[in-house]
Design a protein around this motif. Structure first.
Motif, PDB file in Angstrom:
ATOM      1  N   GLY A 186       0.811  -1.213   0.000  1.00  0.00           N
ATOM      2  CA  GLY A 186       0.000   0.000   0.000  1.00  0.00           C
ATOM      3  C   GLY A 186       0.841   1.259   0.000  1.00  0.00           C
ATOM      4  O   GLY A 186       0.532   2.227  -0.701  1.00  0.00           O
ATOM      5  N   LYS A 187       1.919   1.260   0.776  1.00  0.00           N
ATOM      6  CA  LYS A 187       2.790   2.442   0.876  1.00  0.00           C
ATOM      7  C   LYS A 187       4.007   2.348  -0.040  1.00  0.00           C
ATOM      8  O   LYS A 187       4.791   3.293  -0.113  1.00  0.00           O
ATOM      9  CB  LYS A 187       3.262   2.599   2.335  1.00  0.00           C
ATOM     10  N   LYS A 188       4.167   1.198  -0.701  1.00  0.00           N
ATOM     11  CA  LYS A 188       5.312   0.975  -1.606  1.00  0.00           C
ATOM     12  C   LYS A 188       6.635   1.144  -0.857  1.00  0.00           C
ATOM     13  O   LYS A 188       7.564   1.788  -1.328  1.00  0.00           O
ATOM     14  CB  LYS A 188       5.266   1.941  -2.796  1.00  0.00           C
ATOM     15  N   ILE A 189       6.699   0.539   0.345  1.00  0.00           N
ATOM     16  CA  ILE A 189       7.879   0.666   1.189  1.00  0.00           C
ATOM     17  C   ILE A 189       8.415  -0.709   1.555  1.00  0.00           C
ATOM     18  O   ILE A 189       7.664  -1.582   1.999  1.00  0.00           O
ATOM     19  CB  ILE A 189       7.544   1.461   2.478  1.00  0.00           C
ATOM     20  N   ASP A 190       9.721  -0.889   1.347  1.00  0.00           N
ATOM     21  CA  ASP A 190      10.409  -2.114   1.750  1.00  0.00           C
ATOM     22  C   ASP A 190      11.102  -1.826   3.078  1.00  0.00           C
ATOM     23  O   ASP A 190      12.073  -1.068   3.118  1.00  0.00           O
ATOM     24  CB  ASP A 190      11.423  -2.523   0.683  1.00  0.00           C
ATOM     25  N   GLY A 191      10.607  -2.401   4.147  1.00  0.00           N
ATOM     26  CA  GLY A 191      11.222  -2.117   5.439  1.00  0.00           C
ATOM     27  C   GLY A 191      10.444  -2.683   6.596  1.00  0.00           C
ATOM     28  O   GLY A 191      10.035  -3.840   6.581  1.00  0.00           O
ATOM     29  N   ARG A 192      10.224  -1.843   7.587  1.00  0.00           N
ATOM     30  CA  ARG A 192       9.536  -2.261   8.801  1.00  0.00           C
ATOM     31  C   ARG A 192       8.335  -1.360   9.063  1.00  0.00           C
ATOM     32  O   ARG A 192       8.196  -0.287   8.473  1.00  0.00           O
ATOM     33  CB  ARG A 192      10.490  -2.218  10.003  1.00  0.00           C
ATOM     34  N   LYS A 193       7.492  -1.831   9.972  1.00  0.00           N
ATOM     35  CA  LYS A 193       6.302  -1.073  10.340  1.00  0.00           C
ATOM     36  C   LYS A 193       6.274  -0.888  11.851  1.00  0.00           C
ATOM     37  O   LYS A 193       6.521  -1.821  12.606  1.00  0.00           O
ATOM     38  CB  LYS A 193       5.039  -1.796   9.869  1.00  0.00           C
ATOM     39  N   ARG A 194       5.971   0.350  12.266  1.00  0.00           N
ATOM     40  CA  ARG A 194       5.852   0.671  13.685  1.00  0.00           C
ATOM     41  C   ARG A 194       4.375   0.735  14.061  1.00  0.00           C
ATOM     42  O   ARG A 194       3.605   1.465  13.444  1.00  0.00           O
ATOM     43  CB  ARG A 194       6.501   2.027  13.973  1.00  0.00           C
ATOM     44  N   HIS A 195       4.004  -0.014  15.052  1.00  0.00           N
ATOM     45  CA  HIS A 195       2.640  -0.009  15.548  1.00  0.00           C
ATOM     46  C   HIS A 195       2.690   0.597  16.946  1.00  0.00           C
ATOM     47  O   HIS A 195       3.426   0.109  17.808  1.00  0.00           O
ATOM     48  CB  HIS A 195       2.082  -1.431  15.614  1.00  0.00           C
ATOM     49  N   ILE A 196       1.937   1.664  17.159  1.00  0.00           N
ATOM     50  CA  ILE A 196       1.990   2.326  18.460  1.00  0.00           C
ATOM     51  C   ILE A 196       0.591   2.550  19.023  1.00  0.00           C
ATOM     52  O   ILE A 196      -0.396   2.605  18.292  1.00  0.00           O
ATOM     53  CB  ILE A 196       2.739   3.677  18.401  1.00  0.00           C
ATOM     54  N   ALA A 197       0.544   2.681  20.332  1.00  0.00           N
ATOM     55  CA  ALA A 197      -0.660   3.106  21.042  1.00  0.00           C
ATOM     56  C   ALA A 197      -0.270   4.302  21.892  1.00  0.00           C
ATOM     57  O   ALA A 197       0.780   4.294  22.550  1.00  0.00           O
ATOM     58  CB  ALA A 197      -1.204   1.985  21.914  1.00  0.00           C
ATOM     59  N   THR A 198      -1.102   5.335  21.860  1.00  0.00           N
ATOM     60  CA  THR A 198      -0.850   6.528  22.660  1.00  0.00           C
ATOM     61  C   THR A 198      -2.081   6.833  23.516  1.00  0.00           C
ATOM     62  O   THR A 198      -3.172   6.314  23.263  1.00  0.00           O
ATOM     63  CB  THR A 198      -0.563   7.758  21.775  1.00  0.00           C
ATOM     64  N   ASP A 199      -1.885   7.685  24.514  1.00  0.00           N
ATOM     65  CA  ASP A 199      -3.052   8.180  25.244  1.00  0.00           C
ATOM     66  C   ASP A 199      -3.669   9.311  24.430  1.00  0.00           C
ATOM     67  O   ASP A 199      -3.212   9.620  23.316  1.00  0.00           O
ATOM     68  CB  ASP A 199      -2.676   8.600  26.669  1.00  0.00           C
ATOM     69  N   THR A 200      -4.687   9.955  24.949  1.00  0.00           N
ATOM     70  CA  THR A 200      -5.383  10.987  24.182  1.00  0.00           C
ATOM     71  C   THR A 200      -4.591  12.287  24.060  1.00  0.00           C
ATOM     72  O   THR A 200      -5.005  13.201  23.356  1.00  0.00           O
ATOM     73  CB  THR A 200      -6.758  11.289  24.816  1.00  0.00           C
ATOM     74  N   VAL A 212      -7.676  15.904   5.967  1.00  0.00           N
ATOM     75  CA  VAL A 212      -8.599  16.449   6.949  1.00  0.00           C
ATOM     76  C   VAL A 212      -8.256  15.879   8.316  1.00  0.00           C
ATOM     77  O   VAL A 212      -8.013  14.668   8.444  1.00  0.00           O
ATOM     78  CB  VAL A 212     -10.076  16.103   6.613  1.00  0.00           C
ATOM     79  N   LEU A 213      -8.211  16.747   9.333  1.00  0.00           N
ATOM     80  CA  LEU A 213      -7.965  16.263  10.692  1.00  0.00           C
ATOM     81  C   LEU A 213      -9.204  15.537  11.201  1.00  0.00           C
ATOM     82  O   LEU A 213     -10.276  16.131  11.336  1.00  0.00           O
ATOM     83  CB  LEU A 213      -7.640  17.435  11.626  1.00  0.00           C
ATOM     84  N   LEU A 214      -9.059  14.238  11.427  1.00  0.00           N
ATOM     85  CA  LEU A 214     -10.178  13.447  11.902  1.00  0.00           C
ATOM     86  C   LEU A 214     -10.120  13.311  13.421  1.00  0.00           C
ATOM     87  O   LEU A 214      -9.026  13.254  14.004  1.00  0.00           O
ATOM     88  CB  LEU A 214     -10.154  12.064  11.253  1.00  0.00           C
ATOM     89  N   PRO A 215     -11.291  13.277  14.070  1.00  0.00           N
ATOM     90  CA  PRO A 215     -11.314  13.158  15.535  1.00  0.00           C
ATOM     91  C   PRO A 215     -10.482  11.977  16.020  1.00  0.00           C
ATOM     92  O   PRO A 215     -10.562  10.883  15.472  1.00  0.00           O
ATOM     93  CB  PRO A 215     -12.808  12.959  15.835  1.00  0.00           C
ATOM     94  N   ARG A 216      -9.674  12.205  17.042  1.00  0.00           N
ATOM     95  CA  ARG A 216      -8.850  11.200  17.711  1.00  0.00           C
ATOM     96  C   ARG A 216      -7.667  10.731  16.863  1.00  0.00           C
ATOM     97  O   ARG A 216      -6.560  10.597  17.367  1.00  0.00           O
ATOM     98  CB  ARG A 216      -9.693   9.987  18.125  1.00  0.00           C
ATOM     99  N   ARG A 217      -7.870  10.473  15.574  1.00  0.00           N
ATOM    100  CA  ARG A 217      -6.790   9.921  14.751  1.00  0.00           C
ATOM    101  C   ARG A 217      -5.604  10.867  14.651  1.00  0.00           C
ATOM    102  O   ARG A 217      -4.458  10.432  14.578  1.00  0.00           O
ATOM    103  CB  ARG A 217      -7.312   9.592  13.354  1.00  0.00           C
ATOM    104  N   TRP A 218      -5.859  12.178  14.622  1.00  0.00           N
ATOM    105  CA  TRP A 218      -4.771  13.125  14.434  1.00  0.00           C
ATOM    106  C   TRP A 218      -3.774  13.084  15.581  1.00  0.00           C
ATOM    107  O   TRP A 218      -2.596  13.419  15.402  1.00  0.00           O
ATOM    108  CB  TRP A 218      -5.323  14.546  14.283  1.00  0.00           C
ATOM    109  N   VAL A 219      -4.222  12.652  16.758  1.00  0.00           N
ATOM    110  CA  VAL A 219      -3.345  12.622  17.933  1.00  0.00           C
ATOM    111  C   VAL A 219      -2.178  11.668  17.702  1.00  0.00           C
ATOM    112  O   VAL A 219      -1.011  12.007  17.931  1.00  0.00           O
ATOM    113  CB  VAL A 219      -4.146  12.214  19.189  1.00  0.00           C
ATOM    114  N   VAL A 220      -2.469  10.457  17.247  1.00  0.00           N
ATOM    115  CA  VAL A 220      -1.417   9.464  17.051  1.00  0.00           C
ATOM    116  C   VAL A 220      -0.553   9.814  15.838  1.00  0.00           C
ATOM    117  O   VAL A 220       0.649   9.537  15.808  1.00  0.00           O
ATOM    118  CB  VAL A 220      -2.029   8.051  16.931  1.00  0.00           C
TER     119      VAL A 220
END
Length: 287
Positions: free
Chosen positions: A142-156, A229-237
């Motif tokens: 999807g991103k046309k990237i050969d490498g690694r992926k970072r998965h994160i969780a943040t607070d609000t 477009v800044l979407l609710p909550r998603r923009w934080v992460v």
């Protein structure tokens, strides 16, 4: 407090000369959070030759400037010594513990519960250098990237809760079954998690609720959306990813071990939080 130039050099402490060096206020925060030297434990060991502050300054320098270990400036301890601390502390989870304590302090300062009740998750694919072996890298079509992926969780507030590094070809829905249990194990109070459309899966939503007792809330794009477009909550992460990649070591993945990639992400977040906690408030001008 000592000035930039005249900070004492006794006990192996260097003079402050780089923007990444810890200030006295930051060191007051960090020093108690570091593990006890082996020579002070019951098991015993040799006294450390180099001051802990010089080690931390060196780690921050590598993280922010993205240099090779062997290119560490000579006024720091030897690169092998610094790398040795990095690997031992990474394996012992020291950076995660420091990150969590600093995040709690920031939340308390904002009059929030130190333990969050909600989180936001997302992923970011980054190119990998030739030092990253095939077993831990992949191609994100999807991103046309050969490498690694970072998965994160943040607070609000966008403060890091959990980070997981995988090959880039691992889909978000699959990675969520690793990330969410890790989040649940560390933050039992989190009951609501926002995610983007990449996590859309009825099975995943049901599994999250039944297995972890969390509600996975998918924030989808606006119908007909073609521009950013800044979407609710998603923009934080997404902002957190921007913070992380301001450290040059995190712009691309150079680490042989995914755990070391996670450590550098945590180190960059630790620096962000210590600076926030020690930032001096500007006095209002009087007329």
């Amino acid at each position: 407090m000592y000035s930039i130039i005249d900070r004492p050099t006794s006990a192996g402490c260097r003079s402050r000369r780089y923007p990444t060096d810890t200030t006295d206020a930051e060191w007051v925060l960090l020093e108690p959070l570091l593990p006890r030297p082996a020579c002070e434990t019951a098991a015993g060991g040799r006294p450390e030759k180099h001051h802990r502050r010089a080690i931390v300054d060196a780690l921050r320098y590598v993280t922010d400037n993205g240099i090779k270990w062997r290119a560490l400036p000579s006024d720091f301890p030897p690169w092998k010594t610094v790398h040795g601390f990095f690997t031992r502390w990474s394996k012992a989870g020291v950076f995660e513990k420091i990150r969590d304590r600093l995040r709690e302090k920031i939340r308390l300062r904002a009059n929030r519960n130190p333990a969050p009740s909600a989180a936001v998750i997302d992923s970011q694919s980054v190119k990998a250098a030739e030092t990253v072996g095939k077993p831990s890298r992949g191609y994100d079509g999807g991103k046309k990237i050969d490498g690694r992926k970072r998965h994160i969780a943040t607070d609000t507030q966008g403060l890091l809760l959990v980070v997981l590094v995988t090959a880039a070809n691992l889909q978000d829905r699959s990675a969520a079954r690793l990330l969410l249990p890790a989040l649940h194990a560390l933050q039992r109070g989190v009951t609501w998690v926002w995610a983007d459309g990449g996590y859309t899966s009825k099975d995943l939503v049901q599994w999250t609720k039944k297995t972890l007792g969390m509600t996975l809330d998918i924030v989808k794009k606006i119908v007909g959306q073609k521009t950013f477009v800044l979407l609710p909550r998603r923009w934080v992460v997404e902002r957190t990813f921007s913070w992380i990649t301001q450290a040059r070591r995190n712009v691309r993945d150079y680490e042989r071990l995914p755990e070391h990639s996670e450590a550098f992400i945590n180190l960059s977040m630790i620096t962000i939080m210590t600076r926030r906690l020690t930032r001096r408030k500007k006095r209002a001008k009087t007329t």
